[in-house]
Design an enzyme around this catalytic site. Sequence first.
Site, PDB file in Angstrom:
ATOM      1  N   GLY A   6       0.847  -1.188   0.000  1.00 18.79           N
ATOM      2  CA  GLY A   6       0.000   0.000   0.000  1.00 18.79           C
ATOM      3  C   GLY A   6       0.880   1.234   0.000  1.00 18.79           C
ATOM      4  O   GLY A   6       2.015   1.192   0.471  1.00 18.79           O
ATOM      5  N   THR A   7       0.366   2.325  -0.511  1.00 17.37           N
ATOM      6  CA  THR A   7       1.223   3.501  -0.665  1.00 17.37           C
ATOM      7  C   THR A   7       0.775   4.669   0.200  1.00 17.37           C
ATOM      8  O   THR A   7       1.027   4.647   1.391  1.00 17.37           O
ATOM      9  CB  THR A   7       1.335   3.877  -2.151  1.00 17.37           C
ATOM     10  N   THR A   8       0.104   5.671  -0.327  1.00 18.81           N
ATOM     11  CA  THR A   8       0.021   6.955   0.366  1.00 18.81           C
ATOM     12  C   THR A   8      -1.253   7.130   1.194  1.00 18.81           C
ATOM     13  O   THR A   8      -2.364   6.931   0.706  1.00 18.81           O
ATOM     14  CB  THR A   8       0.122   8.098  -0.662  1.00 18.81           C
ATOM     15  N   LYS A  23      -7.328   1.245   2.010  1.00 17.92           N
ATOM     16  CA  LYS A  23      -6.216   1.378   2.953  1.00 17.92           C
ATOM     17  C   LYS A  23      -6.590   2.119   4.229  1.00 17.92           C
ATOM     18  O   LYS A  23      -5.748   2.263   5.109  1.00 17.92           O
ATOM     19  CB  LYS A  23      -5.050   2.114   2.280  1.00 17.92           C
TER      20      LYS A  23
END
Length: 280
Positions: free
Chosen positions: A53-55, A86
């Site tokens: 997962g990123t931002t 997320k």
Amino acid sequence: MSEYSAGRSGFSPAYLDRVGSSFTDFLAAAAPHLLPGSRPVPQIPVGNVTPHGTTIVSVTYDGGVLMGGDRRATMGNLISSREIEKVYPADAWSVIGIAGAAGIAIEMVRLYQVELEHYEKIEGLTLSLDGKANRLAQMIRGNLGAALQGLAVVPLFAGFDLDAAPGAAPGRIFSYDVTGGNYEERGYSAVGSGSLFARNSLKKTWRPNLDGDAATRSLVEALYDAADDDSATGGPDPVRRLYPIVYRVDAEGAVRVPDDEIAAVATRITDERSAADGQG
């Protein structure tokens, strides 16, 4: 005789001994192999073969706090998912966003949700916001072995402080490092691969005592800017109707902001920037 059939009750002693209000401690005694950080991992870096997962971005406003995340997960140079969620409610008054190894992070979120619910059932009251932040720090610390092998989980935690002093901002944000250190942030914070670009955007758009609409705009714009410069962060996708997941936490509790509302904000940002480019 199996350890699970020991005693007249048919339960292992670990199920009958009261280990306190922590579900994680109970699990460590009854079934330690189920804890995310207790499983053996290969002695080689595995970061590029697992979805990440990123931002994640969080901002405070005059009535509480917002948290949002993009929808992209990456695996090395590949997009492994365009629809991952997320940001999750931790309980009725707090939310948690995940960055890092997606599988372990989602499992940690589920365990954390049970941890808070278990505490409330055993103690008969809700854990304080600082207590919730500290419990999450302990869980992250338990994942340190996997983190050193490239399976790090770095969440962002935010909530509405029911015990806030008069005049104090009720919305609070906590960030973490891979060792479990937790740090309270003032105003806004971001984690993940696009966090640098998101923070730079928030420096320009966020200010104290924003109302809810302005704070939502600031958050979505930060994710838009992060996606513009970070390939691992997904921007608004009107073709697939995919927009950031955003939660609002205020005096009424934690609720997800409707996708239509986020889509309208993202469309305004896109239209304004397109018009500005055309005039340039």
